[in-house]
Write an enzyme that holds these catalytic residues in place. Sequence first.
Site: not given
Ligand code: PLP
Length: 395
Positions: A65, A189, A214
């Site tokens: 971990r 992000d 993604k």
């Molecule tokens: N940030 C964005 C722009 C996303 O599109 C997503 C999920 O669709 C997330 C964060 C969250 O990620 P996760 O689904 O891997 O938890």
Amino acid sequence: METHGGDPLMSGFEDHEDFGFETRAIRAGQPHDSRTGGVVTPISLSTTFAQDAVGKPKFGYEYARTGNPTRHAYETCLASLECAQYGFAFSSGMAAEDSLLRFLQPGDKIILGNDAYGGSFRLIDKIYGQNKISNEAIDLSDPNSLRETWTNETKIVWLETPTNPLLNVVDIQKISDITHELGGLLIVDNTFATPYLQKPITLGADAVVHSATKYLGGHSDVVGGFVATNNEKLVEHLSFTQNAVGAVPSPFDCYLVLRGIKTLAVRMDRHCENAKTVVSMLSEHPKVKQVFYPGIESNKGHEIAVSQMSNFGGMVSFTVSGGLAMAEKVAASTKVFTLAESLGAVESLIEHPGVMTHASVAGSALEVPEDLIRISVGIESIEDLVGDLEQALAI
Ligand code: PLP
């Protein structure tokens, strides 16, 4: 990157900073295995590691971990691509966001864009809101609105660009300058753009977060999250939180994302190329009202996209005439585009944000138009993608 002691049996290629993006994607943090000559980072399943003496682990690893060689390779590689010294892998994008935000205290405030992933808003509003951490969603494409909304309690600006799902573009450098002048931290992000198209840390961001689920993973077969940063306070916080909370990815998940990253550049090139052709078709289509894509010259934010991105990405949104009923019908009528949530993988996906990915923002400042369709343009044959959307719009 030196979150852990390193693995002398996996040494070599330490000077990865000197190499280009594609080389680092394939080699940074992934030296050949000196025991076997293997060119692929092993999936290291051991949960515990031998120590030479009490408190003296042989190779810097104690318990999986806390640190694991496969995760270390992945963290080193992706941090390098994001131009960061430190990277922290998590079991999902949401786990990454949560671990990052945990340094906030009751009374603090988060300012976020009014067009963002619904799950990020749900976490900030519903979970952090319960802990008396307030938020305000504003239009960050107007940097002055940040000054007007700022209060002494503001600690973080949470920025997505391009945004999910409306593909708005925000000027990272401008928002960074204002945020720092006012004494806050800027989190970007970078899920939609990936470090191949945009490097927020070089534009002043204090940390970058990812849903590695993604484009980084890229094959719809792993859920993961990541934070990259050079900010010493955040490094201290994340080193502690990653281990203390333990929302870490499995070694196999780390291997899958690392494997995906190796082809990120070539996949992104094809995503961008296919998206451009799809956008041209949609822009001319009589049943399409508006197309949202940073590459469209007349789109608000295009100039900023040109200045801070190397290409415009594979995500496209559009509204259709005929309202909700027509949008739902089109989304359910494609054959090559699969009707499904998520994005960023080799296969093309289509979805209705209002009912699917962004249902949790209904009634908030982040509510999306009901006739909006979002597509993740994959890397299939472009004529199949264009033909599929044409037949769905003809129904
Ligand atoms: N940030 C964005 C722009 C996303 O599109 C997503 C999920 O669709 C997330 C964060 C969250 O990620 P996760 O689904 O891997 O938890």
